[in-house]
Design a protein around this motif. Structure first.
Motif, short mmCIF file in Angstrom:
data_model
loop_
_atom_site.label_atom_id
_atom_site.label_comp_id
_atom_site.label_asym_id
_atom_site.label_seq_id
_atom_site.Cartn_x
_atom_site.Cartn_y
_atom_site.Cartn_z
N ASN A 290 0.79 -1.23 0.00
CA ASN A 290 0.00 0.00 0.00
C ASN A 290 0.82 1.27 0.00
O ASN A 290 0.27 2.36 0.20
CB ASN A 290 -0.93 0.03 1.21
N HIS A 291 2.14 1.16 -0.19
CA HIS A 291 2.94 2.37 -0.21
C HIS A 291 4.26 2.15 -0.92
O HIS A 291 4.63 1.01 -1.23
CB HIS A 291 3.19 2.88 1.22
N ASP B 250 8.31 3.03 -0.84
CA ASP B 250 9.37 3.49 0.05
C ASP B 250 10.55 2.53 0.01
O ASP B 250 10.34 1.31 0.12
CB ASP B 250 8.85 3.57 1.48
N TYR C 298 -6.00 1.31 1.69
CA TYR C 298 -5.39 2.39 2.44
C TYR C 298 -4.78 3.42 1.50
O TYR C 298 -4.34 3.11 0.40
CB TYR C 298 -4.29 1.86 3.35
N SER D 44 -1.59 6.16 1.23
CA SER D 44 -0.31 6.58 1.80
C SER D 44 -0.10 8.03 1.39
O SER D 44 -0.72 8.52 0.45
CB SER D 44 0.85 5.69 1.32
N TYR E 77 2.78 11.34 0.85
CA TYR E 77 4.16 11.69 0.50
C TYR E 77 4.33 13.19 0.55
O TYR E 77 3.46 13.95 0.11
CB TYR E 77 4.51 11.16 -0.90
N LEU F 202 7.94 9.35 1.93
CA LEU F 202 6.78 8.74 2.59
C LEU F 202 6.64 9.31 4.00
O LEU F 202 7.61 9.30 4.78
CB LEU F 202 6.96 7.22 2.66
N TYR G 223 1.65 5.75 6.10
CA TYR G 223 1.21 4.59 5.32
C TYR G 223 0.27 3.74 6.16
O TYR G 223 0.23 3.86 7.39
CB TYR G 223 2.40 3.77 4.81
N ASP G 224 -0.49 2.90 5.48
CA ASP G 224 -1.45 2.01 6.15
C ASP G 224 -2.30 2.75 7.18
O ASP G 224 -2.32 2.39 8.36
CB ASP G 224 -0.73 0.82 6.78
N SER H 157 -2.93 5.54 -3.73
CA SER H 157 -3.69 4.34 -3.40
C SER H 157 -3.72 3.41 -4.61
O SER H 157 -2.98 3.63 -5.58
CB SER H 157 -5.11 4.72 -2.94
#
Lengths: 117, 107
Positions: free
Chosen positions: A102-103, A105, B31, B33, B35, B45, B48-49, B89
């Motif tokens: 979900n991200h 990084d 979810y 996130s 930035y 970032l 997140y979540d 997302s």
């Protein structure tokens, strides 16, 4: 330290080909997807697609399908983004990022691509 | 739908709280996130979540979700928080996408 290091800036002419790179370190490279993201001058982030280094599986955004090619050399922990024939509208900064569920990084530092005659 | 909508610009007085929102149907399932991007730098970032902060991100940054709207809140905005903020997302087909970004100005 998990890190992605991208290749340096490029200045190309329309119609030329180009491949930029993104080298991962500090983690098991083959177990995380790599995303590519475009940022045109003064604009927002656009997701281009992802590649899975384990099997080179790819998923492209419909906006970029057929416009670029993503590849990977897992033995060198490096992902690539490639154009066969650049256009002036490809001028942008291109980022790679390690993609989790979900991200994203971390991110690479970005590669500036300028296409101009 | 694969669209995420953000306000283009938000301003906040130094030391005051600010909320940046992101709206989209996908947020009911996945979810968001968040930035932070400063001029000439790569995105970083920050959340997140829903509400997890990576190591090194100050605890004045937090995230939340309600229905189809995700929010990034900064409690006590600092001058160093002035930046563009993007939400991110995915959809059920595995496509990822970003919101249009919010330019945060700290007055």
């Amino acid at each position: 330290e998990v890190q992605l290091v991208q290749s340096g800036a490029e200045v190309k002419k329309p119609g030329e080909s180009l491949r930029i790179s993104c080298k991962g370190s500090g983690y098991r490279f083959t177990t995380y997807w790599i995303s590519w993201v475009r940022q045109m001058p003064g604009k927002g982030l656009e997701w281009m697609g992802i590649i899975y280094p384990h099997d080179s599986g790819t998923k492209y955004s419909p906006s970029f399908q057929g416009q670029v090619t993503m590849s990977v050399d897992a033995s060198n922990t490096t992902a690539y983004l490639q154009w066969s024939s650049l256009k002036a509208s490809d001028t942008a900064v291109y980022y790679c990022a390690r993609q989790l569920i979900n991200h994203s990084d971390p991110w690479g530092q970005g590669t500036l691509v300028i296409v101009s005659s | 739908s694969s669209e995420l909508t953000q306000d283009p610009a938000v301003s906040v007085a130094l030391g005051q709280p600010v909320r940046i929102t992101c709206q989209g149907d996908s947020l009911r399932t996945y979810y968001a996130s968040w930035y932070q991007q400063k001029p000439g730098q790569a995105p970083l970032l920050v959340i997140y979540d829903k509400n997890n902060r990576p190591s090194g991100i100050p605890d004045r940054f937090s995230g939340s979700i309600s229905g189809n709207t995700a929010s990034l809140t900064i409690t006590g905005a600092q001058a160093d928080d002035e930046a563009d903020y993007y939400c991110h997302s995915r959809d059920s087909n595995g496509y990822l996408f970003f919101g249009g970004g919010t330019k945060l100005t700290v007055l």
